[in-house]
Design an enzyme around this catalytic site. Structure first.
Site, mmCIF file in Angstrom:
data_model
loop_
_atom_site.group_PDB
_atom_site.id
_atom_site.type_symbol
_atom_site.label_atom_id
_atom_site.label_comp_id
_atom_site.label_asym_id
_atom_site.label_seq_id
_atom_site.Cartn_x
_atom_site.Cartn_y
_atom_site.Cartn_z
ATOM 1 N N SER A 32 34.744 43.180 49.580
ATOM 2 C CA SER A 32 34.875 41.725 49.460
ATOM 3 C C SER A 32 36.268 41.163 49.693
ATOM 4 C CB SER A 32 34.394 41.266 48.082
ATOM 5 O OG SER A 32 33.015 41.442 47.990
ATOM 6 N N SER A 45 32.851 38.652 49.383
ATOM 7 C CA SER A 45 32.710 37.448 48.587
ATOM 8 C C SER A 45 34.011 36.653 48.430
ATOM 9 C CB SER A 45 32.182 37.818 47.195
ATOM 10 O OG SER A 45 33.092 38.690 46.537
ATOM 11 N N LYS A 105 41.059 33.757 43.400
ATOM 12 C CA LYS A 105 39.599 33.762 43.493
ATOM 13 C C LYS A 105 39.022 33.291 42.158
ATOM 14 C CE LYS A 105 35.792 36.862 44.821
ATOM 15 N NZ LYS A 105 35.454 38.228 45.271
#
Length: 485
Positions: A178, A154, A79
């Site tokens: 997330s 996210s 990420k």
């Protein structure tokens, strides 16, 4: 059949026997990215030159002692809020568009020690603020199961890339769901470990008392291997816990006889899609068939979770993001007249709408005269939520419910209605407020879209969470389904 259809342990065996080269795994990853990422848009940056060079180097070490680690030569995606030396780390924001870190996050260093190969950085909601990977400053990420729907957020890029077969596993971060929410939407396995189980050093902070790095994989066994590699105390992170890291793979016995499961009535009640509720009840029947028992319980304060979470997380975000001011690094506005003008223009131009919304909410909640009414009150509610969980987990081994109240929704559907988007994290947020471990595993489909089962455990008892998740996975075949891109 893709090489990534194999479990990591099987791939490792093929590598050790020299039946598969590390460079072939890397080739497979980039080939698949070339084929599908223009549709899915999971990646923000690729590190192809370095990845191929490292793969060639590792090809030479196959079959030797240095290739012993089960993750040796495995391609991974990160990420884009986990800092990586030599690869830009943008947090999907214009503010950090050209930020090239000078060090690696602790988890990245641990992955290097295990000899994994970083394929690239994955898309996310800007500064991890969002639930759909639509607030990224660069592009949206789409769900491989239906390209008209969101991938979740996210960590949407992290989940979508694994679901689309671009990489065998990835790392994400989880502040209010997330990792688990996009894992549920994309039909993969997503683990948010206990707060403090994994070092946050090198994770760009959103809400420091809630953030936790975690793992996204195709199956539970791979997830256990990956978490074991990154978990543990870290001298660079004072919130990392000096508690023994168990061998999570050894916990995958399949035996859950006499396991006691609590099912909160708030998690399967009003606001939960009927298809989601049915899939959870069907999953409980499967677990009953394996020898577990379950009872309905109540988590009375969980209804206040979303409200307290957004006050606490936005307050911490307003503090953490004050460092992005155009002075030291990151985006800097031009044609400014004075220092105040530089701050204002840099932050106005560098941050997107959702980030600004949360900074404003957080600054207000921390301001003089409102601190006690909002931030302090939210922290008191947080304690009540934590106590609810602890009371239940004294009597039960795990808590089970849906990961999300609905399947993935259409792209653009909730962007103009932040409250609807915030409510989508209703079932995951309380776990972060309490600092507990939670995993999402695929448990069904509705209209061709995956649904997730959330399993929540006691502090630092990831082993039991994995044991239950693995037993359920072995008794079903949802994890074997793949999207047809």
């Amino acid at each position: 059949m893709s090489l990534f259809d194999h479990k990591v342990a099987d791939l490792h065996e093929l590598i050790q026997k020299k039946e598969v080269k590390v460079s072939e795994l890397v080739d497979e990853s980039y080939k698949r990215i070339q084929e599908v990422d223009d549709k899915v848009k999971a990646f923000l940056a690729l590190d192809e030159e370095n990845a191929r060079a490292k793969a060639k180097e590792l090809d030479e070490q196959q079959g030797t002692e240095s290739a012993d680690h089960v993750l040796f030569g495995m391609p991974i995606g990160l990420k884009d809020n986990i800092v990586t030396k030599g690869i830009v780390t943008t947090c999907a924001s214009k503010m950090l568009e050209n930020f090239d870190p000078i060090y690696d996050a602790t988890v990245v260093q641990k992955l290097h020690n295990a000899r994994t190969i970083t394929i690239g950085k994955l898309n996310m909601d800007e500064f991890a603020m969002g639930s759909s990977t639509e607030t990224s400053a660069f592009h949206k990420t789409y769900n491989p199961w239906n390209l008209e729907t969101i991938s979740g957020g996210s960590s949407g890029g992290s989940a979508a890339a694994v679901a689309a077969g671009e990489i065998p596993f990835s790392l994400g971060s989880d502040t209010g769901g997330s990792i688990r929410q996009p894992a549920a939407f994309c039909g993969v396995v997503g683990m948010k470990p206990t707060y403090g189980r994994v070092s946050r050093f090198g994770l760009v902070a959103f809400a420091s008392s809630l953030d936790q790095i975690g793992t996204i994989t195709r199956n539970v066994e791979d997830n256990a291997y990956l978490l074991k590699a990154i978990a543990g105390v870290d001298q660079h992170d004072s919130t990392s816990a000096n508690i023994e890291v168990h061998d999570y793979v050894k916990a995958l016995t399949g035996d859950i006889k006499s396991l006691k499961i609590a099912v909160p009535k708030e998690y399967i009640g009003e606001g939960v899609d009927p298809a989601v509720r049915e899939s959870v009840l069907a999953a409980l029947k499967v677990l009953e068939g394996l020898g577990a028992t379950w009872e309905e319980v109540s988590l009375p304060h969980s209804k206040y979770g979303v409200a307290s979470y957004y006050i606490i997380s936005s307050s911490e975000a307003s503090s953490n993001l004050s460092r992005f001011d155009g002075i030291r690094y990151g985006y800097r506005a031009e044609n400014v007249d004075n220092l105040a003008d530089l701050y204002t223009k840099t932050r106005s131009e560098g941050f997107g709408d959702e980030v600004k919304r949360r900074i404003m909410l957080g600054t207000f909640a921390l301001s003089s005269g409102y601190y006690d009414a909002y931030y302090k009150k939210a922290q008191q509610v947080r304690t009540l939520i934590k106590n609810d969980f602890e009371n239940i987990l004294e009597k039960y081994d795990v808590i089970i419910g849906p990961t999300t109240p609905t399947p993935a929704y259409k792209v653009g559907e909730a962007m103009d209605d932040p409250l609807t988007m915030y409510a989508n994290d209703l079932l995951t947020i309380p776990v972060n407020l309490a600092g507990l471990p939670g995993i999402s595993v695929p448990c069904g489909f509705t209209n061709g879209l995956p649904l997730g089962l959330q399993i929540i455990g006691k502090h630092f008892d990831e082993s039991t969470v994995y044991r239950v998740a693995h037993a359920f996975e072995q008794a079903t075949d949802y994890h074997k389904q793949k999207p047809q891109l």
